[in-house]
Design a protein around this motif. Sequence first.
Motif, short mmCIF file in Angstrom:
data_model
loop_
_atom_site.label_atom_id
_atom_site.label_comp_id
_atom_site.label_asym_id
_atom_site.label_seq_id
_atom_site.Cartn_x
_atom_site.Cartn_y
_atom_site.Cartn_z
N PHE A 1 50.24 36.32 44.78
CA PHE A 1 50.42 36.75 43.39
C PHE A 1 49.33 37.75 43.02
N ARG A 2 49.52 38.36 41.86
CA ARG A 2 48.57 39.40 41.46
C ARG A 2 47.85 38.95 40.20
N GLY B 1 44.85 39.88 37.03
CA GLY B 1 44.15 40.92 36.28
C GLY B 1 45.07 41.62 35.29
N VAL B 2 44.41 42.32 34.40
CA VAL B 2 45.17 43.02 33.36
C VAL B 2 46.14 44.02 33.98
N GLU B 3 45.65 44.67 35.01
CA GLU B 3 46.49 45.70 35.61
C GLU B 3 47.26 45.17 36.80
N GLN B 4 47.12 43.90 37.03
CA GLN B 4 47.85 43.28 38.15
C GLN B 4 47.47 43.92 39.48
N ASN B 5 46.21 44.28 39.66
CA ASN B 5 45.87 45.00 40.87
C ASN B 5 45.05 44.20 41.88
N HIS B 6 44.82 42.91 41.60
CA HIS B 6 44.09 42.10 42.59
C HIS B 6 45.07 41.13 43.22
N ARG B 7 45.17 41.22 44.54
CA ARG B 7 46.13 40.35 45.23
C ARG B 7 45.44 39.05 45.62
N MET B 8 46.13 37.96 45.41
CA MET B 8 45.60 36.65 45.82
C MET B 8 46.70 35.86 46.49
N TYR B 9 46.27 34.76 47.16
CA TYR B 9 47.23 34.01 47.96
C TYR B 9 46.82 32.54 47.93
N LEU C 1 46.81 28.24 39.38
CA LEU C 1 47.72 29.35 39.12
C LEU C 1 47.67 29.80 37.68
N ARG C 2 47.72 28.84 36.74
CA ARG C 2 47.74 29.23 35.34
C ARG C 2 46.49 30.04 34.95
N PRO C 3 45.28 29.53 35.24
CA PRO C 3 44.12 30.33 34.83
C PRO C 3 44.08 31.69 35.50
N LEU C 4 44.47 31.74 36.77
CA LEU C 4 44.36 33.02 37.47
C LEU C 4 45.44 34.00 37.03
N ALA C 5 46.67 33.51 37.04
CA ALA C 5 47.78 34.43 36.81
C ALA C 5 47.96 34.75 35.33
N LEU C 6 47.74 33.77 34.45
CA LEU C 6 48.00 34.02 33.03
C LEU C 6 46.74 34.30 32.23
N GLU C 7 45.80 33.33 32.27
CA GLU C 7 44.65 33.43 31.36
C GLU C 7 43.75 34.59 31.71
N LEU D 1 43.04 32.71 48.91
CA LEU D 1 42.54 33.92 49.57
C LEU D 1 42.54 35.05 48.55
N ILE D 2 41.51 35.89 48.61
CA ILE D 2 41.41 37.00 47.69
C ILE D 2 41.30 38.29 48.49
N ASP D 3 42.05 39.28 48.10
CA ASP D 3 42.07 40.55 48.83
C ASP D 3 40.69 41.21 48.75
N GLY D 4 40.25 41.71 49.86
CA GLY D 4 39.00 42.44 49.89
C GLY D 4 37.76 41.57 50.02
#
Lengths: 367, 559
Positions: free
Chosen positions: B46-47, B49-57, B75-81, B131-134
């Motif tokens: 899933f992605r 951030g505001v711009e949806q530019n950080h990929r996570m897994y 998921l909720r805090p990362l994807a929504l909040e 997992l977090i990209d980068g």
Amino acid sequence: MNSEEVKISAFQLGILIIVAVVGVGILTLPRNVVEIAETDGWILILAAGAITIGISLVINTLANKFPNETIIEYSRDLVGYPLALLIGIILILYYVIFAAFSVRIFGEVLKMYLLPKTPIEVINITFLITLIYLIRSGFEGIVRFYEIIILIMFIPYFIALFTGTANLDYSNLLPAFQTSPKVILIGILQIVFSFMGFEAIFLFIPFVSDKKNMKKTLIIVISIITLIYLISTIIVIASFGKHEIKILIWPLMAYIKSIQVPGAFIEQLEGVIMTIWVLFIFTTLGTMYFSSAFILTRLTKTKEHKIFGVALLPIIYILSLQPDNVAQIYDWLGAFSMYAGTLVVIIIPILLLVIAKIRKKGVKSNG
Amino acid sequence: MSMRIIKKKRKSKEKEFIPVSTKIDENIETLDNIFKDCTDIVAREFRVGVEQNHRMYVAYVDGLADRTLVHDHILRPLALEARLIAPDPGVVKRKLFELTSEGTLSASDIKEKDNLDEAVLAILSGDTILLIDGVSEFIIISTRGWPLRGLSEPPGETVIRGPREGFIETFRVNTVLLRRKIRDPKLKIKGMQLGERSKTDIGIAYMEDIVNEKVLKELENRLETIDIDGILESGYVEQLIEDNWFSLFPQVQYTERPDLVAAALLQGKVAIIIDNTPMTLIVPATFNDFMQSPEDYYERWWIANLIRWIRLFALIISFTLPAIYIAIASYHPGIIPTSLAIFLAGTRETVPFPVFVEALVMEITFELLREAGVRLPSQIGATIGIVGSLIIGQAAVEAGLVSPIMVIIVALTAISSFAVPSYNLNISFRLLRFVAMLAASFLGLYGLVLVVIATLIHLSTINSFGVPYLAPIVSGKMSDLKDTVVKAPFPNLKSRNSFTGEKDKKRLKDWRVDKNGKTVKVVSDEEENSQDIQAKEGIKTLKKPKKVGETKKGGEKDE
């Protein structure tokens, strides 16, 4: 096994002495004392007990002079290698021959009271094989086994002994103090042999961790044995009287056979007591057997008491079958204990102590 | 011997190292390869951030991980909040990992790791990885949660008086049960994993300041030598760590009762808690332990003594009774009363076999019934009871195949064998019973005695973790004998067993009983004041319990 690995307490060695001493001798003891001193037999037992305490203290003093050595090692120091080897061999022979006679007597008694149709060879060989199992378990295992077994031995023994006391005639113990001191003095030695087995302390004191309690323990333990002998003998004499006892082979067994328990589930106690008595002989023989195997390991400086134990089995077995009948066993045993017993129990310890004192060997101790 | 064991320690302790790549796609591919065809793995990219530019897994095992926890706290805090608040983009780019692990995630138990092999183990244990990209690290979030069995009373160890809870199959719940009993930081529960494939959680529990260090060290050494594919039950561990494999007797105790384990720990023993089984092992275990039930300590000492004697009697009966019967019937009929002997011979008149065969047939039939009874569904169990009692009991007697006394003997033996508290000790004596019967058929009572002697010799020889199997009885110390076949009144059981609790001997400080065992009157502060008013002479009453001797006199004078 060596003295650094195995440690037992003085209490445990005390138990070993009790179960090692009380065995074959107690069956004939009432007859022996009555033959010598008639109704004054109990004096003999007390005197013999006192002498045994004295000898055991002599052995203890010797052992304290050489804290980590058994008689095999310190005799080498005192009288030189050839004589020490001779002492070792005498001890082995003494134990082996005694073990053989004891096995035979055991077989005869068992055959008479418990298994009349079983061949004595079967009884002896099964007994010796079980003994091998005990020897293999090592000194520590043996001591633990004795600690458990002593309860199973003495509690039923005394219950059975006192069950019959209702019908005793204590006037059989009279007249008292009729025997001349001379007769008593001559007879004592013979009764001391009933205490044989305590000389195991020659070999096992080095394993005791609290040696300072040893003296007290020896006095208490031999007093207990004397008491057991005394009670048994007095009860048997009171039951039969001096004349009857003289014609009985095993007066104690005859007494137990005579006990009737009306109304109880067990009618004859002899069967039960015989099974308990197996344990008495087992512990006596186990100590003798282990001692002889142990001396062999010490003489050869190896640790293979298991192999020596197995190797001694055929010797003891064949020796045990040599006498033709019970009378012959007791003839031979009497002669043997007279010479070998005197040598091992009286002459060797006193001689060694005297030599140690004269040559000022060993460490000084308050023992 | 210990030297040899240490050398043999398993080599596989070092884990394989799979580095985490900074490119998330590579990591995902690695994990996908590892978890190929594992349909129970849930993985989601899933992605953030505001711009949806950080990929996570995230990845976890369906059913093993607590799904609401994953949803609400990962998921909720990362994807929504995280989308609602927009921190400075520059900061986010540099410290994305720290922000996520320290800020956004609202779960409590979080670990940061850099080895993908550990990620695999974590997923399979019920945790969730993130997992977090980068970033060349990943986060393990503890989300273990699966359906549990309710705590129930162990069917094999029921008591009349005592707690009704038992261990269950989940490791963590079992440690909780133990911790609830002993709230002392000295209660240590060391963790390890055993089994090359099963990776079973094992906990070694002990009281740090009481435990016998030698036993603990020996246990750890032995556990480390275990190199097996899987540990499925405590029996695997028991059989791999016991002292004497050839012995008939159990040398490790097992129990489902937390109170029993807690009592053992307080005595200085070591418990081994194993995941996936409610059975907890206790070492060292001696003969005495197998003959006791926790109830012995909950009931007053008279009752406990009576019960212990009955148990010992039952053990002796179950071991020797058929052998005694064989010996008496075939060799020594003179021992029992004549009328009974004649009756016995009369009932055996129609029986075509020797006593030994008769007894053997009956004993084997009973063992068959017992084994069948365990396997049968409980609905049919009653049928077996009827068939057993009718066919074996009545019909066989009427047909003249066995004598009625033999039936009584077998029944008594069977009942007795179940009075022994521990099942595995009971089995040992069940086997020995047949040896005793054989010996009695050859040599009568003498044969039986030889078997008993051999058994006792064996018991004296074996050890459990360096402690003699007959431990408290053979130590030669009177204080140890107070809690064996006899049980002294509770105030007298002041010290721990000298084999396991040598480090801290005292366990009960009862000021109400003085050195001579006499009860002392204890006066509370309020009572003391009122007594002071009554007796103004200044007679000492008990304030500090340490001055026990004086108070006794004082109390008497007061009266």
